[in-house]
Design a protein around this motif. Structure first.
Motif, PDB file in Angstrom:
ATOM      1  N   ARG A 241       0.770  -1.144  -0.018  1.00 42.27           N
ATOM      2  CA  ARG A 241      -0.131  -0.152   0.081  1.00 42.27           C
ATOM      3  C   ARG A 241       1.507   1.459  -0.019  1.00 42.27           C
ATOM      4  NH1 ARG A 241      -3.987  -0.732  -2.334  1.00 42.27           N
ATOM      5  NH2 ARG A 241      -3.665   1.975  -1.490  1.00 42.27           N
ATOM      6  N   ILE A 242       2.362   1.323   0.602  1.00 38.64           N
ATOM      7  CA  ILE A 242       3.196   1.867   1.136  1.00 38.64           C
ATOM      8  C   ILE A 242       3.594   2.196  -0.056  1.00 38.64           C
ATOM      9  CG2 ILE A 242       2.150   2.784   2.976  1.00 38.64           C
ATOM     10  CD1 ILE A 242       5.089   1.291   3.566  1.00 38.64           C
ATOM     11  N   GLY A 243       3.920   1.644  -1.355  1.00 34.42           N
ATOM     12  CA  GLY A 243       4.800   1.859  -2.035  1.00 34.42           C
ATOM     13  C   GLY A 243       6.263   0.565  -2.329  1.00 34.42           C
ATOM     14  N   HIS A 244       5.733  -0.269  -1.217  1.00 38.51           N
ATOM     15  CA  HIS A 244       7.190  -1.474  -1.579  1.00 38.51           C
ATOM     16  C   HIS A 244       6.432  -2.979  -2.339  1.00 38.51           C
ATOM     17  CE1 HIS A 244       9.582   0.238   1.749  1.00 38.51           C
ATOM     18  NE2 HIS A 244       8.400   1.068   2.524  1.00 38.51           N
ATOM     19  N   GLY A 245       8.225  -3.107  -3.300  1.00 34.81           N
ATOM     20  CA  GLY A 245       7.803  -4.130  -4.309  1.00 34.81           C
ATOM     21  C   GLY A 245       8.047  -5.061  -3.612  1.00 34.81           C
TER      22      GLY A 245
END
Length: 289
Positions: A241-245
Protein backbone atom coordinates in the motif's frame (compact mmCIF):
# COMPACT_ATOMS: atom_id res chain seq x y z
CA UNK A 1 63.41 -128.21 -18.47
CA UNK A 2 66.18 -125.79 -17.84
CA UNK A 3 64.90 -123.59 -20.68
CA UNK A 4 61.35 -123.61 -19.28
CA UNK A 5 62.63 -122.67 -15.81
CA UNK A 6 64.58 -119.72 -17.22
CA UNK A 7 61.44 -118.48 -19.07
CA UNK A 8 59.31 -118.53 -15.87
CA UNK A 9 62.00 -116.58 -13.98
CA UNK A 10 62.13 -114.04 -16.76
CA UNK A 11 58.32 -113.51 -16.65
CA UNK A 12 58.39 -113.04 -12.85
CA UNK A 13 61.09 -110.36 -13.16
CA UNK A 14 59.02 -108.51 -15.81
CA UNK A 15 55.90 -108.60 -13.59
CA UNK A 16 57.82 -107.17 -10.64
CA UNK A 17 59.21 -104.45 -12.86
CA UNK A 18 55.72 -103.51 -14.04
CA UNK A 19 54.40 -103.41 -10.45
CA UNK A 20 57.26 -101.14 -9.46
CA UNK A 21 56.24 -98.67 -12.18
CA UNK A 22 52.43 -98.89 -12.08
CA UNK A 23 52.11 -98.69 -8.28
CA UNK A 24 53.55 -95.17 -7.90
CA UNK A 25 51.61 -94.00 -10.91
CA UNK A 26 48.32 -95.19 -9.41
CA UNK A 27 49.21 -93.65 -6.10
CA UNK A 28 50.01 -90.34 -7.77
CA UNK A 29 46.71 -90.37 -9.61
CA UNK A 30 44.84 -91.09 -6.42
CA UNK A 31 46.64 -88.28 -4.65
CA UNK A 32 45.80 -85.85 -7.42
CA UNK A 33 42.19 -86.94 -7.49
CA UNK A 34 41.97 -86.68 -3.74
CA UNK A 35 43.46 -83.24 -3.76
CA UNK A 36 41.04 -82.18 -6.49
CA UNK A 37 38.10 -83.44 -4.52
CA UNK A 38 39.35 -81.64 -1.42
CA UNK A 39 39.76 -78.36 -3.34
CA UNK A 40 36.27 -78.70 -4.79
CA UNK A 41 34.85 -79.25 -1.33
CA UNK A 42 36.82 -76.26 0.04
CA UNK A 43 35.72 -73.91 -2.74
CA UNK A 44 32.11 -75.07 -2.34
CA UNK A 45 32.30 -74.18 1.31
CA UNK A 46 33.80 -70.75 0.47
CA UNK A 47 31.06 -70.06 -2.09
CA UNK A 48 28.39 -71.00 0.39
CA UNK A 49 29.86 -68.67 3.01
CA UNK A 50 29.93 -65.77 0.57
CA UNK A 51 26.32 -66.28 -0.47
CA UNK A 52 25.24 -66.48 3.14
CA UNK A 53 27.02 -63.22 3.90
CA UNK A 54 25.26 -61.53 1.00
CA UNK A 55 21.91 -62.90 2.12
CA UNK A 56 22.46 -61.69 5.67
CA UNK A 57 23.51 -58.21 4.65
CA UNK A 58 21.45 -57.64 1.49
CA UNK A 59 18.21 -59.51 2.07
CA UNK A 60 14.91 -58.04 0.82
CA UNK A 61 13.90 -57.12 4.35
CA UNK A 62 17.14 -55.43 5.34
CA UNK A 63 18.43 -52.31 3.55
CA UNK A 64 22.11 -52.23 2.60
CA UNK A 65 24.37 -50.03 4.71
CA UNK A 66 24.60 -46.51 3.33
CA UNK A 67 28.30 -45.97 2.70
CA UNK A 68 27.81 -43.07 0.34
CA UNK A 69 29.57 -45.01 -2.46
CA UNK A 70 27.74 -46.72 -5.28
CA UNK A 71 28.84 -50.26 -6.07
CA UNK A 72 28.19 -52.53 -9.05
CA UNK A 73 27.39 -56.26 -8.57
CA UNK A 74 29.64 -58.81 -10.29
CA UNK A 75 26.83 -59.81 -12.65
CA UNK A 76 23.19 -58.83 -13.24
CA UNK A 77 22.00 -62.23 -12.05
CA UNK A 78 23.82 -61.74 -8.76
CA UNK A 79 22.08 -58.41 -8.04
CA UNK A 80 20.13 -58.79 -4.78
CA UNK A 81 16.62 -57.48 -4.43
CA UNK A 82 16.46 -54.78 -1.76
CA UNK A 83 13.63 -52.78 -0.27
CA UNK A 84 14.34 -49.33 1.13
CA UNK A 85 12.62 -48.50 4.43
CA UNK A 86 9.56 -46.28 4.14
CA UNK A 87 10.38 -42.68 5.10
CA UNK A 88 8.93 -41.76 8.46
CA UNK A 89 7.19 -38.59 9.40
CA UNK A 90 8.92 -36.14 11.67
CA UNK A 91 8.51 -36.95 15.33
CA UNK A 92 7.26 -33.46 16.02
CA UNK A 93 4.90 -31.70 13.62
CA UNK A 94 5.08 -27.90 13.26
CA UNK A 95 2.96 -26.18 15.86
CA UNK A 96 0.10 -24.20 14.38
CA UNK A 97 -2.99 -22.77 15.97
CA UNK A 98 -5.97 -24.68 14.60
CA UNK A 99 -9.44 -23.47 15.50
CA UNK A 100 -12.42 -25.78 15.55
CA UNK A 101 -13.50 -24.71 12.08
CA UNK A 102 -12.10 -22.64 9.23
CA UNK A 103 -14.96 -22.43 6.74
CA UNK A 104 -14.18 -22.21 3.06
CA UNK A 105 -17.12 -19.85 2.48
CA UNK A 106 -18.90 -17.15 4.45
CA UNK A 107 -21.92 -14.92 3.87
CA UNK A 108 -20.13 -12.72 1.34
CA UNK A 109 -21.18 -9.62 3.32
CA UNK A 110 -18.69 -7.67 5.44
CA UNK A 111 -19.07 -6.06 8.84
CA UNK A 112 -16.95 -3.01 9.70
CA UNK A 113 -15.24 -3.16 13.07
CA UNK A 114 -16.66 -0.70 15.56
CA UNK A 115 -13.19 0.30 16.73
CA UNK A 116 -10.97 3.36 16.47
CA UNK A 117 -7.45 4.21 17.52
CA UNK A 118 -4.97 7.05 17.81
CA UNK A 119 -2.71 7.89 14.91
CA UNK A 120 0.72 6.28 15.05
CA UNK A 121 3.85 7.37 13.18
CA UNK A 122 4.70 10.62 11.43
CA UNK A 123 4.31 12.18 8.03
CA UNK A 124 1.52 10.79 5.92
CA UNK A 125 -1.17 9.34 8.19
CA UNK A 126 -3.28 6.78 6.34
CA UNK A 127 -6.73 6.05 7.72
CA UNK A 128 -7.94 2.47 7.42
CA UNK A 129 -10.93 0.34 8.32
CA UNK A 130 -11.10 -3.34 9.22
CA UNK A 131 -13.92 -5.49 7.89
CA UNK A 132 -14.66 -9.15 8.61
CA UNK A 133 -16.85 -11.40 6.47
CA UNK A 134 -20.08 -12.60 8.05
CA UNK A 135 -20.68 -16.23 8.89
CA UNK A 136 -17.29 -16.84 10.53
CA UNK A 137 -16.27 -17.02 14.17
CA UNK A 138 -14.06 -13.93 14.32
CA UNK A 139 -14.87 -10.68 16.11
CA UNK A 140 -14.31 -7.63 13.83
CA UNK A 141 -13.42 -5.48 16.84
CA UNK A 142 -10.85 -7.95 18.22
CA UNK A 143 -9.23 -8.34 14.78
CA UNK A 144 -9.15 -4.55 14.31
CA UNK A 145 -7.35 -3.91 17.60
CA UNK A 146 -4.80 -6.63 16.80
CA UNK A 147 -4.10 -5.05 13.40
CA UNK A 148 -3.84 -1.59 15.01
CA UNK A 149 -1.20 -2.89 17.42
CA UNK A 150 0.76 -4.40 14.53
CA UNK A 151 0.82 -1.16 12.51
CA UNK A 152 1.77 0.88 15.60
CA UNK A 153 4.65 -1.41 16.58
CA UNK A 154 8.04 0.41 16.63
CA UNK A 155 9.49 -2.28 14.33
CA UNK A 156 6.66 -1.71 11.82
CA UNK A 157 6.33 0.72 8.92
CA UNK A 158 6.12 3.76 11.21
CA UNK A 159 9.86 3.31 11.85
CA UNK A 160 10.61 4.93 8.47
CA UNK A 161 9.66 8.34 9.92
CA UNK A 162 7.27 9.34 7.12
CA UNK A 163 4.43 6.80 7.25
CA UNK A 164 1.68 6.59 9.86
CA UNK A 165 -1.67 4.85 10.30
CA UNK A 166 -4.95 5.35 12.13
CA UNK A 167 -7.77 2.86 12.68
CA UNK A 168 -11.24 4.35 12.00
CA UNK A 169 -14.75 2.92 11.96
CA UNK A 170 -16.53 5.60 9.93
CA UNK A 171 -15.89 8.41 7.51
CA UNK A 172 -13.36 8.28 4.70
CA UNK A 173 -10.51 5.78 4.64
CA UNK A 174 -7.37 5.43 2.53
CA UNK A 175 -7.66 1.66 2.47
CA UNK A 176 -9.67 -1.20 3.92
CA UNK A 177 -8.38 -4.47 5.37
CA UNK A 178 -10.88 -7.28 4.74
CA UNK A 179 -10.59 -10.68 6.42
CA UNK A 180 -12.46 -13.20 4.27
CA UNK A 181 -12.95 -16.92 3.74
CA UNK A 182 -10.84 -18.63 1.04
CA UNK A 183 -13.64 -18.75 -1.55
CA UNK A 184 -14.46 -15.07 -1.06
CA UNK A 185 -10.77 -14.17 -1.30
CA UNK A 186 -10.59 -16.05 -4.60
CA UNK A 187 -13.62 -14.12 -5.89
CA UNK A 188 -12.34 -10.66 -4.90
CA UNK A 189 -8.75 -11.23 -6.00
CA UNK A 190 -9.77 -13.19 -9.08
CA UNK A 191 -11.89 -10.28 -10.30
CA UNK A 192 -8.63 -8.30 -10.46
CA UNK A 193 -6.83 -11.12 -12.29
CA UNK A 194 -5.02 -12.46 -9.22
CA UNK A 195 -5.15 -16.22 -8.58
CA UNK A 196 -5.05 -16.99 -4.86
CA UNK A 197 -6.22 -20.64 -5.09
CA UNK A 198 -7.91 -20.42 -1.69
CA UNK A 199 -4.52 -20.15 0.00
CA UNK A 200 -2.98 -16.67 -0.02
CA UNK A 201 -3.80 -12.99 0.43
CA UNK A 202 -3.83 -10.14 -2.06
CA UNK A 203 -3.84 -6.35 -2.43
CA UNK A 204 -6.48 -5.00 -4.82
CA UNK A 205 -7.04 -1.29 -5.44
CA UNK A 206 -7.61 0.27 -2.02
CA UNK A 207 -8.33 -3.09 -0.36
CA UNK A 208 -6.02 -5.50 1.47
CA UNK A 209 -7.67 -8.94 1.36
CA UNK A 210 -6.55 -11.29 4.14
CA UNK A 211 -7.30 -15.00 3.76
CA UNK A 212 -8.98 -16.36 6.91
CA UNK A 213 -7.09 -19.62 6.43
CA UNK A 214 -3.75 -17.86 6.76
CA UNK A 215 -5.00 -15.63 9.59
CA UNK A 216 -6.04 -18.64 11.65
CA UNK A 217 -3.54 -21.34 10.60
CA UNK A 218 -0.37 -19.45 9.73
CA UNK A 219 2.16 -20.96 7.31
CA UNK A 220 4.41 -24.06 7.36
CA UNK A 221 7.34 -21.73 6.60
CA UNK A 222 6.73 -19.65 9.73
CA UNK A 223 7.62 -21.46 12.97
CA UNK A 224 6.73 -18.65 15.35
CA UNK A 225 3.42 -17.98 17.10
CA UNK A 226 0.31 -17.27 15.07
CA UNK A 227 0.36 -13.64 16.20
CA UNK A 228 3.75 -13.27 14.51
CA UNK A 229 2.44 -14.59 11.23
CA UNK A 230 -0.53 -12.24 11.36
CA UNK A 231 1.96 -9.39 11.74
CA UNK A 232 3.78 -10.67 8.64
CA UNK A 233 0.50 -10.72 6.65
CA UNK A 234 -0.42 -7.15 7.61
CA UNK A 235 3.08 -5.70 7.21
CA UNK A 236 3.56 -7.36 3.84
CA UNK A 237 0.25 -6.24 2.36
CA UNK A 238 0.36 -2.74 3.86
CA UNK A 239 3.93 -2.54 2.56
CA UNK A 240 2.47 -2.77 -0.92
CA UNK A 241 0.00 0.00 0.00
CA UNK A 242 2.84 2.41 0.76
CA UNK A 243 4.84 1.54 -2.35
CA UNK A 244 7.12 -1.41 -1.52
CA UNK A 245 7.63 -4.25 -3.97
CA UNK A 246 8.71 -7.83 -3.39
CA UNK A 247 12.21 -8.60 -2.14
CA UNK A 248 14.31 -11.75 -1.93
CA UNK A 249 16.51 -13.33 0.72
CA UNK A 250 19.64 -11.20 1.36
CA UNK A 251 21.73 -14.25 2.32
CA UNK A 252 21.68 -17.57 4.20
CA UNK A 253 21.03 -17.17 7.91
CA UNK A 254 19.84 -13.59 7.61
CA UNK A 255 16.38 -12.32 8.46
CA UNK A 256 13.89 -12.53 5.61
CA UNK A 257 12.56 -9.13 4.52
CA UNK A 258 8.90 -8.62 5.33
CA UNK A 259 8.37 -7.93 1.62
CA UNK A 260 9.67 -11.39 0.76
CA UNK A 261 6.96 -13.92 -0.16
CA UNK A 262 7.96 -16.12 2.74
CA UNK A 263 5.12 -18.59 2.27
CA UNK A 264 6.84 -19.70 -0.97
CA UNK A 265 10.05 -20.61 0.88
CA UNK A 266 12.80 -18.85 2.78
CA UNK A 267 15.81 -19.66 0.55
CA UNK A 268 18.04 -19.99 3.59
CA UNK A 269 16.74 -16.90 5.41
CA UNK A 270 15.08 -16.85 8.82
CA UNK A 271 11.37 -16.13 9.03
CA UNK A 272 10.64 -12.55 10.10
CA UNK A 273 7.48 -10.49 10.47
CA UNK A 274 8.85 -6.94 10.90
CA UNK A 275 10.13 -4.42 8.33
CA UNK A 276 12.72 -3.04 10.76
CA UNK A 277 14.91 -4.61 13.43
CA UNK A 278 15.06 -3.46 17.05
CA UNK A 279 17.82 -0.98 16.14
CA UNK A 280 15.69 0.74 13.52
CA UNK A 281 17.50 -0.74 10.50
CA UNK A 282 15.39 -1.73 7.51
CA UNK A 283 15.59 -5.47 6.78
CA UNK A 284 16.15 -5.37 3.05
CA UNK A 285 16.70 -7.92 0.31
CA UNK A 286 17.30 -7.78 -3.44
CA UNK A 287 14.28 -6.64 -5.47
CA UNK A 288 12.19 -9.38 -7.04
CA UNK A 289 10.02 -8.75 -10.07
Amino acid sequence: MAQRRRRRQHNRRRAKSRSAIVGPLVLAVLVVLGAGAGYAAWTHGRSGASAAALDDGMSPTTPPPDTGTATTPASPSARPTTTRPTPRASKQAPKTHKPANVPSSGSGAFHTADATGDASGHGTIRRYKVEVEGGIDLSPSVAAHEISDILANPRGWTADGHDGFQLVSSGSADFVIKIATPNTVDAICGAAGLLTHGEVNCDVGSTVVVNLKRWMLGSPEFKGPIEGYRALIINHEVGHRIGHGHEGCPGPGKLAPVMMQQIKGLDGCKANEWPYDSSGRYIQGPPVR
